[in-house]
Design a protein around this motif. Structure first.
Motif, PDB file in Angstrom:
ATOM      1  N   LEU A 167      -3.055 -31.571  28.336  1.00  0.00           N
ATOM      2  CA  LEU A 167      -2.353 -30.250  28.036  1.00  0.00           C
ATOM      3  C   LEU A 167      -2.705 -29.075  27.670  1.00  0.00           C
ATOM      4  O   LEU A 167      -3.680 -28.646  26.611  1.00  0.00           O
ATOM      5  CB  LEU A 167      -0.649 -31.004  26.516  1.00  0.00           C
ATOM      6  CG  LEU A 167       0.046 -32.155  26.753  1.00  0.00           C
ATOM      7  CD1 LEU A 167       0.869 -32.329  25.886  1.00  0.00           C
ATOM      8  CD2 LEU A 167       0.986 -31.335  28.028  1.00  0.00           C
ATOM      9  N   PRO A 168      -2.245 -27.730  27.686  1.00  0.00           N
ATOM     10  CA  PRO A 168      -3.112 -26.480  27.269  1.00  0.00           C
ATOM     11  C   PRO A 168      -2.929 -26.509  25.731  1.00  0.00           C
ATOM     12  O   PRO A 168      -2.283 -27.275  25.452  1.00  0.00           O
ATOM     13  CB  PRO A 168      -2.071 -25.332  27.393  1.00  0.00           C
ATOM     14  CG  PRO A 168      -1.262 -26.224  28.275  1.00  0.00           C
ATOM     15  CD  PRO A 168      -1.692 -27.558  28.369  1.00  0.00           C
ATOM     16  N   ARG A 169      -4.035 -26.479  25.067  1.00  0.00           N
ATOM     17  CA  ARG A 169      -3.910 -26.175  23.670  1.00  0.00           C
ATOM     18  C   ARG A 169      -2.629 -25.775  22.919  1.00  0.00           C
ATOM     19  O   ARG A 169      -2.434 -26.111  21.675  1.00  0.00           O
ATOM     20  CB  ARG A 169      -5.486 -25.114  23.613  1.00  0.00           C
ATOM     21  CG  ARG A 169      -5.585 -24.775  21.505  1.00  0.00           C
ATOM     22  CD  ARG A 169      -5.991 -25.730  20.710  1.00  0.00           C
ATOM     23  NE  ARG A 169      -7.689 -26.071  21.553  1.00  0.00           N
ATOM     24  CZ  ARG A 169      -8.709 -25.355  20.901  1.00  0.00           C
ATOM     25  NH1 ARG A 169      -8.710 -24.353  20.089  1.00  0.00           N
ATOM     26  NH2 ARG A 169      -9.895 -25.397  22.018  1.00  0.00           N
ATOM     27  N   SER A 170      -2.211 -24.616  23.152  1.00  0.00           N
ATOM     28  CA  SER A 170      -1.383 -24.218  22.873  1.00  0.00           C
ATOM     29  C   SER A 170      -0.282 -25.228  22.485  1.00  0.00           C
ATOM     30  O   SER A 170       0.500 -25.795  21.429  1.00  0.00           O
ATOM     31  CB  SER A 170      -0.347 -23.067  23.009  1.00  0.00           C
ATOM     32  OG  SER A 170      -0.463 -23.156  24.437  1.00  0.00           O
ATOM     33  N   SER A 171      -0.101 -26.648  23.590  1.00  0.00           N
ATOM     34  CA  SER A 171       0.503 -27.479  23.010  1.00  0.00           C
ATOM     35  C   SER A 171       0.131 -28.737  22.644  1.00  0.00           C
ATOM     36  O   SER A 171       1.424 -29.771  22.284  1.00  0.00           O
ATOM     37  CB  SER A 171       1.407 -28.215  24.723  1.00  0.00           C
ATOM     38  OG  SER A 171       1.327 -27.014  25.677  1.00  0.00           O
ATOM     39  N   GLN A 172      -1.124 -28.462  21.980  1.00  0.00           N
ATOM     40  CA  GLN A 172      -1.186 -29.989  21.540  1.00  0.00           C
ATOM     41  C   GLN A 172      -1.244 -29.089  19.955  1.00  0.00           C
ATOM     42  O   GLN A 172      -1.262 -30.082  19.138  1.00  0.00           O
ATOM     43  CB  GLN A 172      -2.687 -29.938  21.791  1.00  0.00           C
ATOM     44  CG  GLN A 172      -3.457 -30.137  22.883  1.00  0.00           C
ATOM     45  CD  GLN A 172      -4.667 -30.510  23.720  1.00  0.00           C
ATOM     46  OE1 GLN A 172      -5.168 -30.338  22.861  1.00  0.00           O
ATOM     47  NE2 GLN A 172      -5.259 -31.402  24.540  1.00  0.00           N
ATOM     48  N   MET A 173      -1.414 -28.166  19.769  1.00  0.00           N
ATOM     49  CA  MET A 173      -1.274 -27.496  18.477  1.00  0.00           C
ATOM     50  C   MET A 173       0.176 -28.266  18.043  1.00  0.00           C
ATOM     51  O   MET A 173       0.481 -27.961  16.800  1.00  0.00           O
ATOM     52  CB  MET A 173      -1.580 -26.157  18.436  1.00  0.00           C
ATOM     53  CG  MET A 173      -3.006 -25.638  18.250  1.00  0.00           C
ATOM     54  SD  MET A 173      -4.186 -26.664  17.197  1.00  0.00           S
ATOM     55  CE  MET A 173      -3.696 -26.001  15.779  1.00  0.00           C
ATOM     56  N   ASP A 201     -16.031 -24.168  18.127  1.00  0.00           N
ATOM     57  CA  ASP A 201     -14.431 -24.129  17.366  1.00  0.00           C
ATOM     58  C   ASP A 201     -14.034 -25.592  17.049  1.00  0.00           C
ATOM     59  O   ASP A 201     -14.720 -26.753  17.459  1.00  0.00           O
ATOM     60  CB  ASP A 201     -13.641 -23.896  18.562  1.00  0.00           C
ATOM     61  CG  ASP A 201     -11.993 -24.189  18.663  1.00  0.00           C
ATOM     62  OD1 ASP A 201     -11.275 -23.102  17.819  1.00  0.00           O
ATOM     63  OD2 ASP A 201     -11.566 -25.135  19.106  1.00  0.00           O
ATOM     64  N   MET A 202     -13.406 -25.875  15.723  1.00  0.00           N
ATOM     65  CA  MET A 202     -13.070 -27.611  15.487  1.00  0.00           C
ATOM     66  C   MET A 202     -12.157 -27.504  16.031  1.00  0.00           C
ATOM     67  O   MET A 202     -12.906 -28.662  15.914  1.00  0.00           O
ATOM     68  CB  MET A 202     -12.104 -27.285  13.696  1.00  0.00           C
ATOM     69  CG  MET A 202     -14.113 -26.939  12.747  1.00  0.00           C
ATOM     70  SD  MET A 202     -14.849 -28.267  12.619  1.00  0.00           S
ATOM     71  CE  MET A 202     -13.571 -29.507  12.310  1.00  0.00           C
ATOM     72  N   PHE A 203     -11.635 -27.216  17.002  1.00  0.00           N
ATOM     73  CA  PHE A 203     -10.561 -28.179  17.089  1.00  0.00           C
ATOM     74  C   PHE A 203     -11.397 -28.825  18.953  1.00  0.00           C
ATOM     75  O   PHE A 203     -11.750 -30.356  19.253  1.00  0.00           O
ATOM     76  CB  PHE A 203      -9.662 -27.431  18.635  1.00  0.00           C
ATOM     77  CG  PHE A 203      -8.391 -28.065  18.708  1.00  0.00           C
ATOM     78  CD1 PHE A 203      -6.786 -28.507  17.870  1.00  0.00           C
ATOM     79  CD2 PHE A 203      -8.051 -28.690  19.717  1.00  0.00           C
ATOM     80  CE1 PHE A 203      -6.173 -29.420  18.201  1.00  0.00           C
ATOM     81  CE2 PHE A 203      -6.930 -29.095  20.775  1.00  0.00           C
ATOM     82  CZ  PHE A 203      -5.995 -29.108  19.231  1.00  0.00           C
ATOM     83  N   ASP A 204     -12.230 -27.339  19.516  1.00  0.00           N
ATOM     84  CA  ASP A 204     -13.587 -28.304  20.325  1.00  0.00           C
ATOM     85  C   ASP A 204     -13.951 -29.273  19.901  1.00  0.00           C
ATOM     86  O   ASP A 204     -14.210 -30.514  20.586  1.00  0.00           O
ATOM     87  CB  ASP A 204     -14.914 -27.192  20.921  1.00  0.00           C
ATOM     88  CG  ASP A 204     -13.140 -25.943  21.738  1.00  0.00           C
ATOM     89  OD1 ASP A 204     -12.012 -26.556  22.411  1.00  0.00           O
ATOM     90  OD2 ASP A 204     -13.785 -25.276  22.049  1.00  0.00           O
ATOM     91  N   LEU A 205     -14.821 -29.081  19.318  1.00  0.00           N
ATOM     92  CA  LEU A 205     -15.606 -30.024  18.147  1.00  0.00           C
ATOM     93  C   LEU A 205     -14.947 -31.591  18.045  1.00  0.00           C
ATOM     94  O   LEU A 205     -15.643 -32.613  18.943  1.00  0.00           O
ATOM     95  CB  LEU A 205     -16.072 -29.904  17.103  1.00  0.00           C
ATOM     96  CG  LEU A 205     -16.902 -30.676  15.751  1.00  0.00           C
ATOM     97  CD1 LEU A 205     -17.943 -30.432  16.298  1.00  0.00           C
ATOM     98  CD2 LEU A 205     -16.931 -29.820  14.602  1.00  0.00           C
ATOM     99  N   ILE A 206     -13.809 -31.489  17.633  1.00  0.00           N
ATOM    100  CA  ILE A 206     -12.468 -32.410  16.960  1.00  0.00           C
ATOM    101  C   ILE A 206     -12.178 -33.403  19.280  1.00  0.00           C
ATOM    102  O   ILE A 206     -12.678 -34.804  18.757  1.00  0.00           O
ATOM    103  CB  ILE A 206     -12.166 -32.512  16.981  1.00  0.00           C
ATOM    104  CG1 ILE A 206     -12.419 -31.899  15.072  1.00  0.00           C
ATOM    105  CG2 ILE A 206     -10.905 -33.736  16.897  1.00  0.00           C
ATOM    106  CD1 ILE A 206     -10.031 -31.814  13.678  1.00  0.00           C
TER     107      ILE A 206
END
Length: 179
Positions: A146-152, A82-87
């Protein structure tokens, strides 16, 4: 596939990673299945010792995980998919290795400067540097929790807010080419 691996290697070398380490990561990143060190060496045409060293470095960066398969003594390697996890992982590791030690050093330097004959202008500059870096670190910590959805959502809102504040909200955005 080859172009991706070559580019990732070039990009990695600009970020301070050895080119072959970045190429190992690139191959693992795009591979649909876990790969052995032997498969990595054969595909990338690198020495097995180079692969082993590169995998250890990638594991230290927490970018690669080792798995095993029943009946097989070899290690299999996978990258964060997952690119988000990678970053997030890269940012967190760099924060731990680079940013936090600098904050700690600045805190100590500021404390010593308050007690010695450091000129007031220099003390003020050290304090400003420390306070700004600490504020950015606190901001990052708050966002990272924050949860991923909030970060997005924040990323999307931040982009629109940046355009609004810069006065470019009324200007049409250029579309990015899809390859």
């Amino acid at each position: 596939m080859q172009d991706f691996i070559l580019h990732w290697g070039e990009m990695g070398s600009k970020w301070g990673l050895n080119r072959s380490v970045a190429q190992i990561h690139a191959l693992l990143h795009i591979s649909p299945d876990p790969l052995t060190a032997e498969e990595l060496a054969a595909t990338l045409n690198l020495a097995r010792s180079n692969i082993s060293t590169g995998l250890k470095e990638l594991q230290a960066w927490r970018l690669v995980r080792t798995t095993r398969q029943l009946g097989d003594r070899r290690d299999y390697f996978t990258a964060i998919g997952d690119m988000f996890d990678l970053i997030q992982t890269v940012i967190e590791v760099r924060r731990e290795r680079e940013y936090e030690p600098t904050l700690n050093a600045l805190r100590e330097i500021q404390g010593r400067a308050e007690q010695d004959d450091t000129p007031p202008e220099v003390r003020a500059r050290i304090a400003e540097t420390y306070e700004t870096m600490q504020m950015l670190d606190d901001w990052y910590s708050d966002i990272a929790q924050l949860p991923r959805s909030s970060q997005m959502s924040l990323l999307k809102v931040g982009s629109k807010l940046g355009a609004l504040l810069s006065g470019s909200a009324s200007k049409p955005k250029k579309k990015k080419k899809k390859s």
